[in-house]
Motif scaffolding. Structure first.
Motif, PDB file in Angstrom:
ATOM      1  N   GLN A  65     122.585  25.940  -2.366  1.00 36.51           N
ATOM      2  CA  GLN A  65     122.167  24.583  -2.038  1.00 36.51           C
ATOM      3  C   GLN A  65     121.254  24.004  -3.111  1.00 36.51           C
ATOM      4  N   GLU A  66     120.512  24.874  -3.808  1.00 40.16           N
ATOM      5  CA  GLU A  66     119.569  24.401  -4.812  1.00 40.16           C
ATOM      6  C   GLU A  66     120.215  24.057  -6.143  1.00 40.16           C
ATOM      7  N   ASN A  67     121.330  24.704  -6.474  1.00 38.48           N
ATOM      8  CA  ASN A  67     121.779  24.632  -7.873  1.00 38.48           C
ATOM      9  C   ASN A  67     123.138  23.990  -8.094  1.00 38.48           C
ATOM     10  N   PHE A  68     123.823  23.526  -7.022  1.00 37.92           N
ATOM     11  CA  PHE A  68     125.214  23.130  -7.224  1.00 37.92           C
ATOM     12  C   PHE A  68     125.368  21.906  -8.129  1.00 37.92           C
ATOM     13  N   GLN A  69     124.246  21.241  -8.432  1.00 40.45           N
ATOM     14  CA  GLN A  69     124.285  20.140  -9.388  1.00 40.45           C
ATOM     15  C   GLN A  69     123.458  20.445 -10.643  1.00 40.45           C
ATOM     16  N   ALA A  70     123.075  21.695 -10.808  1.00 47.80           N
ATOM     17  CA  ALA A  70     122.242  22.069 -11.954  1.00 47.80           C
ATOM     18  C   ALA A  70     122.996  21.807 -13.261  1.00 47.80           C
ATOM     19  N   PRO A  71     122.425  21.039 -14.200  1.00 45.22           N
ATOM     20  CA  PRO A  71     123.140  20.681 -15.433  1.00 45.22           C
ATOM     21  C   PRO A  71     123.595  21.885 -16.238  1.00 45.22           C
ATOM     22  N   TRP A  72     122.758  22.905 -16.327  1.00 44.53           N
ATOM     23  CA  TRP A  72     123.134  24.023 -17.190  1.00 44.53           C
ATOM     24  C   TRP A  72     124.315  24.793 -16.618  1.00 44.53           C
ATOM     25  N   LEU A  73     124.345  24.961 -15.311  1.00 41.02           N
ATOM     26  CA  LEU A  73     125.465  25.648 -14.689  1.00 41.02           C
ATOM     27  C   LEU A  73     126.756  24.869 -14.913  1.00 41.02           C
ATOM     28  N   LEU A  74     126.685  23.541 -14.802  1.00 36.10           N
ATOM     29  CA  LEU A  74     127.863  22.705 -15.057  1.00 36.10           C
ATOM     30  C   LEU A  74     128.286  22.797 -16.522  1.00 36.10           C
ATOM     31  N   PHE A  75     127.320  22.921 -17.425  1.00 38.64           N
ATOM     32  CA  PHE A  75     127.648  23.046 -18.839  1.00 38.64           C
ATOM     33  C   PHE A  75     128.417  24.335 -19.104  1.00 38.64           C
ATOM     34  N   SER A 193     130.304  21.061 -31.171  1.00 42.04           N
ATOM     35  CA  SER A 193     130.540  19.785 -31.824  1.00 42.04           C
ATOM     36  C   SER A 193     129.323  18.876 -31.709  1.00 42.04           C
ATOM     37  N   ARG A 194     129.338  17.795 -32.504  1.00 37.52           N
ATOM     38  CA  ARG A 194     128.244  16.834 -32.457  1.00 37.52           C
ATOM     39  C   ARG A 194     128.153  16.195 -31.074  1.00 37.52           C
ATOM     40  N   THR A 195     129.314  15.939 -30.462  1.00 41.48           N
ATOM     41  CA  THR A 195     129.311  15.349 -29.123  1.00 41.48           C
ATOM     42  C   THR A 195     128.657  16.287 -28.113  1.00 41.48           C
ATOM     43  N   GLU A 196     128.985  17.580 -28.194  1.00 39.27           N
ATOM     44  CA  GLU A 196     128.383  18.538 -27.270  1.00 39.27           C
ATOM     45  C   GLU A 196     126.881  18.645 -27.487  1.00 39.27           C
ATOM     46  N   MET A 197     126.456  18.579 -28.748  1.00 38.72           N
ATOM     47  CA  MET A 197     125.031  18.581 -29.032  1.00 38.72           C
ATOM     48  C   MET A 197     124.359  17.373 -28.380  1.00 38.72           C
ATOM     49  N   LEU A 198     124.994  16.212 -28.468  1.00 35.62           N
ATOM     50  CA  LEU A 198     124.418  15.012 -27.879  1.00 35.62           C
ATOM     51  C   LEU A 198     124.310  15.143 -26.362  1.00 35.62           C
ATOM     52  N   HIS A 199     125.315  15.777 -25.730  1.00 36.49           N
ATOM     53  CA  HIS A 199     125.249  15.985 -24.296  1.00 36.49           C
ATOM     54  C   HIS A 199     124.044  16.848 -23.926  1.00 36.49           C
ATOM     55  N   LEU A 200     123.833  17.918 -24.690  1.00 35.95           N
ATOM     56  CA  LEU A 200     122.700  18.796 -24.401  1.00 35.95           C
ATOM     57  C   LEU A 200     121.375  18.071 -24.590  1.00 35.95           C
ATOM     58  N   LEU A 201     121.284  17.293 -25.646  1.00 31.76           N
ATOM     59  CA  LEU A 201     120.059  16.528 -25.884  1.00 31.76           C
ATOM     60  C   LEU A 201     119.829  15.511 -24.769  1.00 31.76           C
ATOM     61  N   ASN A 202     120.919  14.923 -24.258  1.00 28.56           N
ATOM     62  CA  ASN A 202     120.783  13.999 -23.136  1.00 28.56           C
ATOM     63  C   ASN A 202     120.228  14.705 -21.900  1.00 28.56           C
ATOM     64  N   LEU A 203     120.684  15.936 -21.666  1.00 31.49           N
ATOM     65  CA  LEU A 203     120.186  16.700 -20.533  1.00 31.49           C
ATOM     66  C   LEU A 203     118.696  16.961 -20.666  1.00 31.49           C
ATOM     67  N   ARG A 204     118.241  17.095 -21.907  1.00 28.30           N
ATOM     68  CA  ARG A 204     116.820  17.324 -22.128  1.00 28.30           C
ATOM     69  C   ARG A 204     116.020  16.041 -21.978  1.00 28.30           C
ATOM     70  N   ASP A 205     116.461  14.966 -22.633  1.00 28.84           N
ATOM     71  CA  ASP A 205     115.651  13.761 -22.762  1.00 28.84           C
ATOM     72  C   ASP A 205     115.900  12.737 -21.665  1.00 28.84           C
ATOM     73  N   GLN A 206     117.062  12.834 -20.989  1.00 26.51           N
ATOM     74  CA  GLN A 206     117.390  11.871 -19.935  1.00 26.51           C
ATOM     75  C   GLN A 206     117.834  12.613 -18.675  1.00 26.51           C
ATOM     76  N   PRO A 207     116.906  13.293 -17.988  1.00 32.25           N
ATOM     77  CA  PRO A 207     117.277  14.147 -16.854  1.00 32.25           C
ATOM     78  C   PRO A 207     117.925  13.414 -15.695  1.00 32.25           C
ATOM     79  N   THR A 208     117.782  12.072 -15.652  1.00 30.59           N
ATOM     80  CA  THR A 208     118.418  11.326 -14.554  1.00 30.59           C
ATOM     81  C   THR A 208     119.833  10.878 -14.900  1.00 30.59           C
ATOM     82  N   LEU A 209     120.278  11.158 -16.115  1.00 30.31           N
ATOM     83  CA  LEU A 209     121.615  10.749 -16.542  1.00 30.31           C
ATOM     84  C   LEU A 209     122.669  11.444 -15.697  1.00 30.31           C
ATOM     85  N   GLN A 210     123.671  10.689 -15.261  1.00 24.56           N
ATOM     86  CA  GLN A 210     124.733  11.239 -14.436  1.00 24.56           C
ATOM     87  C   GLN A 210     126.010  11.388 -15.249  1.00 24.56           C
ATOM     88  N   TYR A 211     126.656  12.540 -15.158  1.00 24.75           N
ATOM     89  CA  TYR A 211     127.927  12.789 -15.829  1.00 24.75           C
ATOM     90  C   TYR A 211     129.057  12.802 -14.805  1.00 24.75           C
TER      91      TYR A 211
END
Length: 215
Positions: A65-75, A193-211
């Motif tokens: 229940q705690e982690n099913f939306q955890a960004p790292w697990l989805l990554f 890839s550069r795109t994947e790097m940007l996704h990771l940086l978004n997870l760090r800097d914009q935690p409310t961002l929805q994918y």
């Protein structure tokens, strides 16, 4: 046969280690099961994780229940799916999850619940790749399943809503630390890839961002 088990949070971690023990006991040396905590501190995280994902043929996601939306697990799920599609990704439901899981990127995969039938179906699917006799499989499963069953039953209660939010914050802070490692190690990881790097940086800097899932 390589199996990668992804987890996020203490309850998920305990379930992942219990599942690893079950697979090791039943399938022995025919499988190599990696749980992400086995990546040693100080090890080149990007390279090691990439190697584990690249050689994995099954990916198991221990969902609570705690982690099913955890960004790292989805990554991690996305990284596995990118390699071999959806056929061998199994979301393992430690808890009964909310109805809005249907809108999650994980909804495309076939779930396995943490009752007897779920782990048995997972072990059976892996054993078919290894041509293990069904009678032997069922005999070994009946022997070792009670250990995993006890692990699941003895997990702490799910966190309350406020605590779950704090847990997500802690997960994001861990991601921030790992992103720094990714940036430093990028030259050693040409598959990122550069795109994947940007996704990771978004997870760090914009935690409310929805994918949302696209293809």
């Amino acid at each position: 046969m390589y199996v990668f088990i992804s987890w996020s949070g203490e309850r998920s971690k305990r379930a992942a280690l219990g599942l690893k023990s079950l697979l090791d006991d039943i399938l022995g040396e025919t499988v190599n099961v990696c749980v992400s905590q086995h990546i040693k501190p100080g090890e080149n995280w990007t390279r090691r994780l990439g190697e584990e994902l690249d050689q994995s043929e099954y990916g198991v996601l221990c969902l609570t229940q705690e982690n099913f939306q955890a960004p790292w697990l989805l990554f991690e799920a996305g990284a596995i799916a990118k390699k071999f599609g959806t056929a061998h990704i199994v979301p393992y439901l430690v808890d009964s999850l909310p109805d809005d899981l249907e809108g999650s990127p994980l909804a495309q995969f076939q779930f396995a619940r943490a009752d007897r039938e779920g782990p048995y179906a997972l072990v059976k699917g892996i054993s078919e790749e290894l041509t293990i006799p069904p009678a032997r499989l069922e005999r070994f499963f009946d022997r070792f399943w009670p250990d995993l069953e006890a692990t699941i039953k003895n997990l702490p209660n799910p966190l309350q809503e406020g605590a779950a939010e704090r847990s997500d914050r802690e997960i994001l802070e861990k991601i921030a630390q790992q992103v720094s490692i990714l940036v430093e190690a990028r030259n050693d990881s040409p598959g990122l890839s550069r795109t994947e790097m940007l996704h990771l940086l978004n997870l760090r800097d914009q935690p409310t961002l929805q994918y949302t899932l696209n293809d």
